[in-house]
Motif scaffolding. Structure first.
Motif, short mmCIF file in Angstrom:
data_model
loop_
_atom_site.label_atom_id
_atom_site.label_comp_id
_atom_site.label_asym_id
_atom_site.label_seq_id
_atom_site.Cartn_x
_atom_site.Cartn_y
_atom_site.Cartn_z
N PRO A 68 0.80 -1.23 0.00
CA PRO A 68 0.00 0.00 0.00
C PRO A 68 0.83 1.27 0.00
N ALA A 69 2.08 1.19 0.44
CA ALA A 69 2.96 2.37 0.44
C ALA A 69 4.30 1.97 -0.19
N ASP A 70 4.89 2.90 -0.96
CA ASP A 70 6.20 2.63 -1.54
C ASP A 70 7.21 2.36 -0.43
N ALA A 71 8.23 1.57 -0.76
CA ALA A 71 9.22 1.20 0.25
C ALA A 71 9.87 2.43 0.87
N ALA A 72 10.11 3.47 0.08
CA ALA A 72 10.75 4.68 0.60
C ALA A 72 9.82 5.48 1.49
N CYS A 73 8.53 5.21 1.42
CA CYS A 73 7.54 5.97 2.19
C CYS A 73 6.93 5.15 3.33
N ARG A 74 7.44 3.94 3.54
CA ARG A 74 6.83 3.06 4.53
C ARG A 74 7.37 3.35 5.92
N GLY A 75 6.45 3.73 6.80
CA GLY A 75 6.81 3.95 8.19
C GLY A 75 6.39 2.75 9.03
N THR A 76 5.93 3.01 10.23
CA THR A 76 5.51 1.94 11.14
C THR A 76 4.34 1.16 10.55
N ASP A 77 4.43 -0.15 10.60
CA ASP A 77 3.29 -0.97 10.19
C ASP A 77 2.96 -1.95 11.31
N LEU A 78 1.71 -2.45 11.28
CA LEU A 78 1.20 -3.30 12.34
C LEU A 78 -0.02 -4.05 11.85
N THR A 79 -0.44 -5.02 12.65
CA THR A 79 -1.72 -5.67 12.40
C THR A 79 -2.56 -5.61 13.66
N SER A 80 -3.87 -5.68 13.46
CA SER A 80 -4.81 -5.97 14.54
C SER A 80 -5.35 -7.36 14.27
N ALA A 81 -6.37 -7.76 14.98
CA ALA A 81 -6.95 -9.08 14.71
C ALA A 81 -7.53 -9.15 13.30
N GLY A 82 -7.99 -7.99 12.77
CA GLY A 82 -8.70 -8.03 11.50
C GLY A 82 -8.16 -7.14 10.40
N GLN A 83 -7.01 -6.49 10.59
CA GLN A 83 -6.51 -5.60 9.54
C GLN A 83 -5.00 -5.42 9.61
N TYR A 84 -4.43 -5.02 8.45
CA TYR A 84 -3.03 -4.63 8.34
C TYR A 84 -2.99 -3.13 8.09
N LEU A 85 -2.14 -2.41 8.83
CA LEU A 85 -2.04 -0.96 8.71
C LEU A 85 -0.58 -0.58 8.47
N VAL A 86 -0.36 0.46 7.65
CA VAL A 86 0.99 0.95 7.41
C VAL A 86 0.95 2.46 7.27
N HIS A 87 1.91 3.14 7.89
CA HIS A 87 2.02 4.58 7.80
C HIS A 87 2.70 4.96 6.49
N ASP A 88 1.97 5.61 5.62
CA ASP A 88 2.54 6.16 4.39
C ASP A 88 3.09 7.53 4.74
N THR A 89 4.41 7.59 4.96
CA THR A 89 5.02 8.84 5.43
C THR A 89 5.03 9.92 4.36
N CYS A 90 4.98 9.55 3.09
CA CYS A 90 4.97 10.55 2.02
C CYS A 90 3.60 11.22 1.92
N ALA A 91 2.53 10.43 2.06
CA ALA A 91 1.18 10.97 1.97
C ALA A 91 0.67 11.45 3.32
N GLY A 92 1.35 11.08 4.41
CA GLY A 92 0.92 11.51 5.73
C GLY A 92 -0.39 10.87 6.17
N THR A 93 -0.59 9.61 5.79
CA THR A 93 -1.82 8.92 6.15
C THR A 93 -1.51 7.48 6.50
N VAL A 94 -2.50 6.78 7.02
CA VAL A 94 -2.33 5.37 7.37
C VAL A 94 -3.18 4.54 6.42
N ARG A 95 -2.53 3.70 5.62
CA ARG A 95 -3.23 2.81 4.70
C ARG A 95 -3.67 1.55 5.46
N ARG A 96 -4.81 1.01 5.07
CA ARG A 96 -5.35 -0.16 5.76
C ARG A 96 -5.84 -1.21 4.78
#
Length: 422
Positions: free
Chosen positions: A199-227
């Motif tokens: 969901p985010a380019d390698a150069a823009c990938r910040g902290t990522d994590l999972t919950s029980a039902g989703q994967y989330l990644v901080h897109d540092t270039c767009a300043g948002t969290v992709r899910r």
């Protein structure tokens, strides 16, 4: 006829044959030693019964353990994953089972307990290996995107077990977040569930994590969290705008199956509960250091010097209970908010007193010194903390030592891993 009386040509021919034989033997030996190999040493004993520890120190280990179902301890090294038991043994014990691979190096490990447990290891050659922790047998193997090219667990293996890069678990999947793709695998069979472009380019990938039902990644270039929904890989609505920091909250291990997250943006910090595919605002979770335990958000006015804990409903903010040390324990210096377990909140005082507070009632469950008698009394920093049930693992480091220091100048004591009960 002696060797000296043989014709010159015959002698050279014999020497050539012997040299060729020796060279072939040396080549065969080198191949056997250096050829790619995978060695599985299965368990020869039944799966151990659970062991619940009493509060207080258990022992000091060289390697950091990942404790599974109160039954076994899983360890990591450069080219090996292995397990021992019982989990409350004061030192490392003889291995129950072991997986060795060559020349690949171990990158990360995730484990699932319960009725169908599995230990999944990720290797530098891209192989994912599913091991049945009850038997040590390999139950599946899959080719995945490599998550690194070298072991980064140092002497203890703690980072490989507690912070595996790009390797996550959800309620019903193992997720591999590589540079190009995010892929979900069935933990029981290793079958690929779904795959999509990262969901985010390698150069823009910040902290990522999972919950029980989703994967989330901080897109540092767009300043948002992709899910992404963990069940089928469907895209979910992005979170936030101008997000500068993402903090996973109270994840059992690493950044996997986290029940909440804190996002920092232009308007401050927002706490969110991760429930299924939803991200639900949680005002109490916005406070720095707040943890989630037993369905409540537990906050300390000062997480570094705790004199009070307040537990609130994470959605409504309703106060559930307040904890303060009893007058009889006033001599104990204020502790730090250490971690949250499934049913308790843990505090660690500077005098090495470990305090466990019930997440349900706010009552003090235990208070014990975790100072080992054979070790000198000395302050330490913590590089990793792992909790599982009533077990607590502290990876102790020399105060102020930089993470880049050699192991001998970084870890406290030859056995830096303190195992204790709460």
């Amino acid at each position: 006829m002696t060797w000296r009386t043989l014709p010159r040509g015959t002698r050279f021919a014999v020497i050539g044959v012997v040299a060729a034989a020796l060279l072939a033997a040396a080549g065969l030996t080198a191949w056997r030693v250096l050829a790619p190999a995978e060695v599985v040493s299965p368990a020869r004993k039944p799966y151990p019964e659970p062991v619940i520890p009493a509060p207080g120190p258990i022992g000091a280990l060289v390697s950091a353990p990942l404790i599974l179902d109160d039954r076994i301890r899983i360890f990591a090294a450069e080219r090996q994953v292995w397990a021992d038991a019982p989990p409350n043994f004061k030192y490392e014990n003889s291995a129950l089972w072991s997986l060795r691979r060559w020349p690949a190096q171990l990158i990360g490990v995730v484990a699932r307990g319960g009725p169908s447990p599995v230990v999944v290891s990720s290797w530098s050659d891209g192989q994912l290996v599913g091991t049945d922790p009850r038997t040590g047998e390999t139950v599946w193997q899959a080719t995945a995107e490599p998550l690194g090219d070298a072991y980064a667990g140092r002497r203890t293996g703690a980072a490989t077990l507690y912070q595996p890069p790009g390797l996550f678990s959800t309620a019903d999947a193992v997720v591999v977040a590589g540079p190009a793709h995010v892929t979900a695998y069935d933990p029981a069979t290793g079958a690929q569930r779904w795959q999509l472009a990262a969901p985010a380019d390698a150069a823009c990938r910040g902290t990522d994590l999972t919950s029980a039902g989703q994967y989330l990644v901080h897109d540092t270039c767009a300043g948002t969290v992709r899910r992404v929904g963990a069940a089928g890989g469907a895209a979910l609505p992005d979170l936030g705008s101008g997000i500068t920091a993402v903090e996973p909250v109270s994840c059992p291990v690493g950044h996997s199956t986290c029940p909440g997250v804190r996002l920092t943006g232009p308007s401050g910090t927002e706490g969110l509960l991760l429930d299924g595919t939803a991200a639900i605002p949680s005002p109490p979770l916005s406070a720095p250091g707040t943890v989630l335990a037993g369905g409540v958000a537990v906050t300390a006015p000062d997480p570094a010097a705790v004199t009070r804990l307040d537990a609130r409903d994470p959605r409504t903010g309703e106060l559930r209970w307040t904890w303060q040390p009893s007058p009889g324990n006033a001599a104990t210096p204020p502790g730090r908010l250490l971690a949250a377990g499934t049913d308790r909140v843990l505090l660690l005082a500077p005098d090495q007193t470990l305090i466990a507070v019930s997440a349900e009632s706010g009552k003090e469950l235990s208070r014990s010194s975790i100072q080992l008698r054979h070790e000198p009394v000395t302050p330490y920093d913590l590089s990793q903390v792992h909790t599982s049930g009533r077990y607590v693992v502290l990876v102790r480091t020399i105060p102020g030592a930089p993470a880049t220091a050699p192991d001998s100048d970084y870890y406290l004591f030859p056995r830096p891993v303190l195992l204790t009960g709460s």
